[in-house]
Design an enzyme around this catalytic site. Structure first.
Site, PDB file in Angstrom:
ATOM      1  N   PHE A   1       0.020  -1.534   1.607  1.00 24.79           N
ATOM      2  CA  PHE A   1       0.295  -1.761   0.194  1.00 24.79           C
ATOM      3  C   PHE A   1       0.653  -3.211  -0.074  1.00 24.79           C
ATOM      4  CE2 PHE A   1       1.635   2.694   0.778  1.00 24.79           C
ATOM      5  CZ  PHE A   1       1.090   3.315  -0.333  1.00 24.79           C
ATOM      6  N   ASP A   2       0.188  -3.736  -1.201  1.00 29.22           N
ATOM      7  CA  ASP A   2       0.855  -4.869  -1.814  1.00 29.22           C
ATOM      8  C   ASP A   2       2.166  -4.336  -2.384  1.00 29.22           C
ATOM      9  OD1 ASP A   2       1.184  -7.502  -2.883  1.00 29.22           O
ATOM     10  OD2 ASP A   2       0.536  -6.725  -4.831  1.00 29.22           O
ATOM     11  N   LEU A   3       3.073  -5.221  -2.769  1.00 31.81           N
ATOM     12  CA  LEU A   3       4.395  -4.774  -3.212  1.00 31.81           C
ATOM     13  C   LEU A   3       4.544  -4.830  -4.737  1.00 31.81           C
ATOM     14  CD1 LEU A   3       7.284  -3.870  -2.658  1.00 31.81           C
ATOM     15  CD2 LEU A   3       7.853  -6.247  -2.099  1.00 31.81           C
TER      16      LEU A   3
END
Length: 239
Positions: A33-35
């Site tokens: 995931f990106d955050l």
């Protein structure tokens, strides 16, 4: 537009992936995931921290935040370089972001999503434009850190996004190959980073992600709700 593929994709339906296309154990074993804009909503905190840093270092004038957000997902020093702004803005930006951290929220259904992925044995990591220490601090504050396998910041790899290094590092820490992994992000550079690393890619629009820009980048999937990702990864429903 849940699980909407770009024109070049031939398989997924507009609702959920066809059951026949998903093996019994699920379509993907690993999710990176990106955050910001994916797991957490930090947009207004970013806006205020950026304004504080700009006025402290640059001075008067309107902070060019709208331009700043077009570079979302990149490492802050890289954004300053691309915008022609002083690198000295990083220190007050980080300080203000930390001071305002209690205002960061988690997107609805994200804790349930991460819990469901963990319970199904799916390996998860965060690969973010933030530094590793900042990312772990905000994930800890929001209660998401225990639900994730690994967290990799842009300061922990030689080249940040859109290069593949951060996704490679996340997969390395998880002991996972790129085959069977999907990179999930709200920005074009997330898609480019995942594609360069050899993973499948999923753009998400439940945060600040632009469906138009993401669609133009042709990710493998375009998702508008967290539970659509669960359906994609595990080949089932909401869980």
């Amino acid at each position: 537009m849940p699980l909407t593929p770009p024109p070049r994709s031939a398989a997924a339906s507009p609702a959920v992936p066809p059951q026949a296309a998903a093996p019994a154990h699920g379509r993907f074993a690993t999710v990176v995931f990106d955050l910001d804009g994916v797991l957490i909503d930090s947009f207004e905190v970013m806006r205020e921290a950026f304004a504080i840093a700009y006025r402290e270092v640059v001075g008067t004038g309107e902070p060019p935040f709208e331009e700043y957000v077009t570079h979302q997902g990149r490492y802050f020093p890289d954004i300053m370089r691309l915008m022609g702004l002083p690198g000295e803005m990083e220190r007050p930006f980080v300080r203000a972001s930390h001071d305002l951290m209690d205002r960061v929220t988690v997107y609805p259904r994200v804790p349930e999503l991460l819990t469901a992925l963990r319970d199904r044995g799916v390996r998860t990591a965060v690969a973010t434009g933030k530094s590793g220490s900042r990312a772990r601090a905000v994930l800890d504050r929001t209660g998401l850190l225990p639900l994730l396998g690994e967290v990799v910041g842009s300061d922990e790899v030689p080249r940040p996004k859109p290069q593949p290094d951060i996704v490679h590092e996340a997969l390395h820490r998880l002991g996972a190959p790129p085959e069977g992994a999907v990179m999930v992000g709200d920005a074009v550079i997330d898609i480019r980073s995942g594609r360069a690393a050899g993973t499948a890619t999923a753009g998400v629009t439940w945060g600040e992600g632009s469906a138009e820009r993401l669609r133009a980048e042709q990710p493998d999937f375009l998702l508008d709700q967290p539970w659509h990702l669960l359906a994609l990864v595990c080949g089932g429903g909401r869980g």
